[in-house]
Scaffold this active site. Structure first.
Site, PDB file in Angstrom:
ATOM      1  N   HIS A 105       0.836  -1.207   0.000  1.00  0.00           N
ATOM      2  CA  HIS A 105       0.000   0.000   0.000  1.00  0.00           C
ATOM      3  C   HIS A 105       0.865   1.247   0.000  1.00  0.00           C
ATOM      4  CE1 HIS A 105       0.668  -1.094   4.234  1.00  0.00           C
ATOM      5  NE2 HIS A 105       0.654   0.197   4.489  1.00  0.00           N
ATOM      6  N   HIS A 107       0.652   5.325   0.988  1.00  0.00           N
ATOM      7  CA  HIS A 107      -0.066   6.375   1.717  1.00  0.00           C
ATOM      8  C   HIS A 107      -0.034   7.651   0.883  1.00  0.00           C
ATOM      9  CE1 HIS A 107       0.218   4.382   5.810  1.00  0.00           C
ATOM     10  NE2 HIS A 107       1.149   3.720   5.156  1.00  0.00           N
TER      11      HIS A 107
END
Ligand code: AMP
Length: 141
Positions: A105, A107
């Site tokens: 992932h 951010h």
């Protein structure tokens, strides 16, 4: 160290399967973007690939491309939705690299001049996160 195996039961895999709730901001064939529930700043969003991979170390290059393209969409939307002055993009790999959830992932965090990011690991106000997610989603092109 060799990269450990992907764990199908990590939180983000559950979010992708619809087994855990999330505040969705954007979705396409390859990526899913949703609000971080412990935001370091208003509008803090996470972008993940739909294919299973742990992090930068095991992700295929095509997925990396899809994720960064979506991160760019979210970053541009964040600039508008929060009248931001800049965007911080963070990405952690393995325990030693600061990673906590082991599904790759990125951010995407809207920033304002002179305003420090909040501390990590502090649960946000869910109504506020939901509202910020809607604001962000409205600006995604
Ligand atoms: P890291 O692996 O260090 O990038 O940290 C994982 C990030 O995921 C942190 O910013 C958490 O606040 C966030 N997070 C953990 N669980 C959830 C969840 N269920 N929904 C949204 N964000 C989450």
């Amino acid at each position: 160290m060799t990269t450990p195996e992907y764990d199908n039961d990590n939180i983000f895999a559950k979010i992708l399967r619809g087994e855990m709730p999330s505040f969705k901001v954007y979705e396409d064939d390859h990526t899913y973007a949703f609000m971080d529930i412990m935001p370091r700043a208003p509008g803090h969003c996470l972008v993940i690939p739909k294919v299973p991979c742990r992090n930068l170390l095991d992700a295929d290059t095509e997925s990396l491309g899809h994720v960064i393209a979506t991160a760019q969409k979210i970053a541009r939307a964040g600039m508008k939705a929060f009248d931001a002055d800049g965007i911080t993009v963070q990405q952690f790999n393995e325990d030693a690299g600061g990673q906590i959830v082991f599904h790759y992932h990125v951010h995407v965090i809207p920033r304002h001049e002179g305003v420090k990011m909040g501390p990590p690991g502090v649960m946000g106000d869910m109504d506020e996160i939901k509202a910020n997610g809607e604001k962000l989603a409205a600006e995604v092109l």
